[in-house]
Design a protein around this motif. Sequence first.
Motif, PDB file in Angstrom:
ATOM      1  N   GLU A   1      70.281 104.126  -3.294  1.00 49.18           N
ATOM      2  CA  GLU A   1      70.515 105.512  -3.680  1.00 49.18           C
ATOM      3  C   GLU A   1      71.040 106.337  -2.518  1.00 49.18           C
ATOM      4  OE1 GLU A   1      68.033 109.368  -5.444  1.00 49.18           O
ATOM      5  OE2 GLU A   1      66.995 107.513  -4.963  1.00 49.18           O
ATOM      6  N   LEU A   2      70.487 106.096  -1.328  1.00 46.62           N
ATOM      7  CA  LEU A   2      70.889 106.860  -0.141  1.00 46.62           C
ATOM      8  C   LEU A   2      71.842 106.066   0.745  1.00 46.62           C
ATOM      9  CD1 LEU A   2      67.413 108.409   0.750  1.00 46.62           C
ATOM     10  CD2 LEU A   2      69.277 109.445  -0.564  1.00 46.62           C
ATOM     11  N   ASN A   3      72.370 104.957   0.219  1.00 47.98           N
ATOM     12  CA  ASN A   3      73.324 104.109   0.936  1.00 47.98           C
ATOM     13  C   ASN A   3      72.729 103.510   2.209  1.00 47.98           C
ATOM     14  OD1 ASN A   3      75.867 102.858   0.971  1.00 47.98           O
ATOM     15  ND2 ASN A   3      76.611 104.299   2.509  1.00 47.98           N
ATOM     16  N   GLY A   4      71.421 103.257   2.213  1.00 46.40           N
ATOM     17  CA  GLY A   4      70.784 102.619   3.362  1.00 46.40           C
ATOM     18  C   GLY A   4      71.145 101.144   3.444  1.00 46.40           C
ATOM     19  N   ILE A   5      70.762 100.532   4.556  1.00 44.88           N
ATOM     20  CA  ILE A   5      71.066  99.121   4.789  1.00 44.88           C
ATOM     21  C   ILE A   5      69.763  98.314   4.833  1.00 44.88           C
ATOM     22  CG2 ILE A   5      71.967  97.466   6.481  1.00 44.88           C
ATOM     23  CD1 ILE A   5      73.964  99.574   7.366  1.00 44.88           C
ATOM     24  N   GLY A  14      70.528  82.937  -3.322  1.00 49.71           N
ATOM     25  CA  GLY A  14      71.952  83.212  -3.508  1.00 49.71           C
ATOM     26  C   GLY A  14      72.216  83.894  -4.838  1.00 49.71           C
ATOM     27  N   GLU A  15      73.448  83.766  -5.302  1.00 46.85           N
ATOM     28  CA  GLU A  15      73.882  84.325  -6.583  1.00 46.85           C
ATOM     29  C   GLU A  15      73.875  85.850  -6.583  1.00 46.85           C
ATOM     30  OE1 GLU A  15      75.125  81.826  -8.784  1.00 46.85           O
ATOM     31  OE2 GLU A  15      74.746  80.945  -6.828  1.00 46.85           O
ATOM     32  N   GLU A  16      74.155  86.444  -5.421  1.00 48.60           N
ATOM     33  CA  GLU A  16      74.338  87.894  -5.346  1.00 48.60           C
ATOM     34  C   GLU A  16      74.956  88.233  -4.003  1.00 48.60           C
ATOM     35  OE1 GLU A  16      69.989  89.228  -5.047  1.00 48.60           O
ATOM     36  OE2 GLU A  16      70.953  90.324  -3.419  1.00 48.60           O
ATOM     37  N   SER A  17      75.535  89.405  -3.930  1.00 53.41           N
ATOM     38  CA  SER A  17      75.959  89.972  -2.649  1.00 53.41           C
ATOM     39  C   SER A  17      76.091  91.471  -2.845  1.00 53.41           C
ATOM     40  CB  SER A  17      77.295  89.383  -2.184  1.00 53.41           C
ATOM     41  OG  SER A  17      77.704  90.017  -0.983  1.00 53.41           O
ATOM     42  N   SER A  18      75.248  92.205  -2.152  1.00 52.93           N
ATOM     43  CA  SER A  18      75.239  93.655  -2.275  1.00 52.93           C
ATOM     44  C   SER A  18      75.898  94.288  -1.053  1.00 52.93           C
ATOM     45  CB  SER A  18      73.798  94.161  -2.387  1.00 52.93           C
ATOM     46  OG  SER A  18      73.738  95.555  -2.177  1.00 52.93           O
ATOM     47  N   LYS A  19      76.588  95.373  -1.282  1.00 51.62           N
ATOM     48  CA  LYS A  19      77.224  96.121  -0.192  1.00 51.62           C
ATOM     49  C   LYS A  19      76.196  96.589   0.830  1.00 51.62           C
ATOM     50  CE  LYS A  19      78.782 100.310  -1.136  1.00 51.62           C
ATOM     51  NZ  LYS A  19      78.166 101.289  -0.205  1.00 51.62           N
ATOM     52  N   ASN A  20      74.982  96.841   0.373  1.00 51.10           N
ATOM     53  CA  ASN A  20      73.949  97.419   1.241  1.00 51.10           C
ATOM     54  C   ASN A  20      72.997  96.388   1.846  1.00 51.10           C
ATOM     55  OD1 ASN A  20      74.742  99.593  -0.875  1.00 51.10           O
ATOM     56  ND2 ASN A  20      73.872 100.733   0.819  1.00 51.10           N
ATOM     57  N   VAL A 207      72.826  96.474  16.226  1.00 48.31           N
ATOM     58  CA  VAL A 207      73.038  97.216  17.482  1.00 48.31           C
ATOM     59  C   VAL A 207      74.505  97.146  17.895  1.00 48.31           C
ATOM     60  CG1 VAL A 207      72.511  97.270  19.962  1.00 48.31           C
ATOM     61  CG2 VAL A 207      70.664  96.969  18.306  1.00 48.31           C
ATOM     62  N   LYS A 208      75.067  95.944  17.850  1.00 49.49           N
ATOM     63  CA  LYS A 208      76.475  95.782  18.254  1.00 49.49           C
ATOM     64  C   LYS A 208      77.410  96.558  17.323  1.00 49.49           C
ATOM     65  CE  LYS A 208      78.070  92.104  20.349  1.00 49.49           C
ATOM     66  NZ  LYS A 208      78.494  90.732  20.696  1.00 49.49           N
ATOM     67  N   ALA A 209      77.074  96.581  16.024  1.00 48.83           N
ATOM     68  CA  ALA A 209      77.902  97.316  15.061  1.00 48.83           C
ATOM     69  C   ALA A 209      77.809  98.818  15.289  1.00 48.83           C
ATOM     70  CB  ALA A 209      77.482  96.968  13.629  1.00 48.83           C
ATOM     71  N   VAL A 210      76.611  99.300  15.633  1.00 45.18           N
ATOM     72  CA  VAL A 210      76.432 100.724  15.949  1.00 45.18           C
ATOM     73  C   VAL A 210      77.259 101.096  17.180  1.00 45.18           C
ATOM     74  CG1 VAL A 210      74.751 102.437  16.783  1.00 45.18           C
ATOM     75  CG2 VAL A 210      74.176 100.959  14.847  1.00 45.18           C
ATOM     76  N   GLU A 211      77.212 100.252  18.192  1.00 42.46           N
ATOM     77  CA  GLU A 211      78.008 100.497  19.401  1.00 42.46           C
ATOM     78  C   GLU A 211      79.501 100.497  19.081  1.00 42.46           C
ATOM     79  OE1 GLU A 211      74.846  98.436  22.572  1.00 42.46           O
ATOM     80  OE2 GLU A 211      76.586  97.302  21.837  1.00 42.46           O
ATOM     81  N   LYS A 212      79.910  99.564  18.235  1.00 40.41           N
ATOM     82  CA  LYS A 212      81.325  99.451  17.845  1.00 40.41           C
ATOM     83  C   LYS A 212      81.776 100.660  17.040  1.00 40.41           C
ATOM     84  CE  LYS A 212      84.157  96.181  15.158  1.00 40.41           C
ATOM     85  NZ  LYS A 212      84.049  94.922  14.365  1.00 40.41           N
ATOM     86  N   ALA A 213      80.897 101.113  16.119  1.00 40.22           N
ATOM     87  CA  ALA A 213      81.244 102.248  15.250  1.00 40.22           C
ATOM     88  C   ALA A 213      81.045 103.585  15.942  1.00 40.22           C
ATOM     89  CB  ALA A 213      80.400 102.197  13.978  1.00 40.22           C
ATOM     90  N   GLY A 214      80.217 103.600  16.995  1.00 41.70           N
ATOM     91  CA  GLY A 214      79.882 104.865  17.664  1.00 41.70           C
ATOM     92  C   GLY A 214      79.006 105.747  16.799  1.00 41.70           C
ATOM     93  N   SER A 215      78.284 105.123  15.834  1.00 43.35           N
ATOM     94  CA  SER A 215      77.483 105.895  14.879  1.00 43.35           C
ATOM     95  C   SER A 215      76.473 104.980  14.206  1.00 43.35           C
ATOM     96  CB  SER A 215      78.404 106.504  13.815  1.00 43.35           C
ATOM     97  OG  SER A 215      77.659 107.030  12.735  1.00 43.35           O
ATOM     98  N   THR A 216      75.332 105.557  13.766  1.00 37.81           N
ATOM     99  CA  THR A 216      74.369 104.803  12.955  1.00 37.81           C
ATOM    100  C   THR A 216      74.590 105.044  11.460  1.00 37.81           C
ATOM    101  OG1 THR A 216      72.765 106.608  13.103  1.00 37.81           O
ATOM    102  CG2 THR A 216      72.572 104.834  14.739  1.00 37.81           C
ATOM    103  N   ASP A 217      75.629 105.776  11.120  1.00 36.39           N
ATOM    104  CA  ASP A 217      75.929 106.034   9.708  1.00 36.39           C
ATOM    105  C   ASP A 217      76.107 104.709   8.961  1.00 36.39           C
ATOM    106  OD1 ASP A 217      76.919 107.709   7.393  1.00 36.39           O
ATOM    107  OD2 ASP A 217      78.695 106.467   7.767  1.00 36.39           O
ATOM    108  N   PRO A 218      75.348 104.498   7.863  1.00 36.38           N
ATOM    109  CA  PRO A 218      75.406 103.203   7.173  1.00 36.38           C
ATOM    110  C   PRO A 218      76.809 102.754   6.784  1.00 36.38           C
ATOM    111  CG  PRO A 218      73.553 104.479   6.347  1.00 36.38           C
ATOM    112  CD  PRO A 218      74.328 105.391   7.262  1.00 36.38           C
ATOM    113  N   ALA A 219      77.624 103.671   6.277  1.00 37.14           N
ATOM    114  CA  ALA A 219      78.980 103.285   5.858  1.00 37.14           C
ATOM    115  C   ALA A 219      79.800 102.792   7.048  1.00 37.14           C
ATOM    116  CB  ALA A 219      79.680 104.465   5.176  1.00 37.14           C
TER     117      ALA A 219
END
Length: 311
Positions: A1-5, A14-20, A207-219
């Motif tokens: 609902e809040l686009n959290g991860i 298996g048998e699924e893959s969610s964006k979040n 952590v590496k993705a946050v550093e790469k994105a420069g943000s903790t924003d889930p999207a």
Amino acid sequence: ELNGILFYPVQYEGEESSKNVFYTGAAPNQQAIPAVDYLMNDLGVKRWVLAGTDYVYPRTTNKILEAYLKSKKVAKKDIMINYTPFGHSDWQSIVADIKKFGSAGKKTAVVSTINGDANVPFYKELGNQGISAENIPVIAFSVGEEELSGIDTKPLVGHLAAWNYFMSVDTTKNAAFIKQWKDYIKNPKRVTNDPMEAHYIGFNMWVKAVEKAGSTDPAAVQKAIIGVEYPNLTGGMSRMLPNHHISKPVLIGEIQDDGQFVTVWQTNKLVDGDAWSDYLPESKPIIADWTPPINCGNYNTKTKKCSGQNY
């Protein structure tokens, strides 16, 4: 609902893959399928008992395994499937059935998706009825170091488990991780296990993705984390794939009387997690790819359409 991860660090069906969701635990092709290959190719197993607790993970995993075994020309009469409730304790008749099934002159093994407390009386009853790892080996997907700590491991010695990590793996990174854990928990008897390593990898990828994105924003993190690599504790670089699964080695371990495992087999390279099984007809054409232009967790490669809700 809040686009959290959510980082999910336990093996699943298996048998699924969610964006979040980022699946850092094993998919069936990173645990169940290699385990069966090991039993078939290295131990010469011809008859199969698929024994599980009665819920979605064992039922779906066994559905995949049954289809896989049939694709390997295993006859239906050589596959026995059994489900029991959580906490099941009366194993006498089921183990007697397993023993009878294994007495047909063909090498037999149990592939176990039995979960939780039920494992203790299950292995005990195997011993009571004279079933050893030599005559009918059990390979488990839910028995690790944590499950073995604090119980009598004698009935389990020699049986097997399939994971992507064992505490006993001798690498510098693993030794450092174990020391850090024991220093933190202040109890030298506590153990590490596979889901801990999976979450260690997932957190560091975040952590590496946050550093790469420069943000903790889930999207922003969801986008940045694809392709991120981080060393696993058994050797090699695990990578986050477009289907939100990671690459992992697969290890087969033999249970020791001290509650640890000795690795008896492992893949010679890391295995990419597959969200949709190639052995189920309805899943074979489906892929997950959360990168443009597909950006879908259940993309049908035949119809070229996202075949379910795209979230």
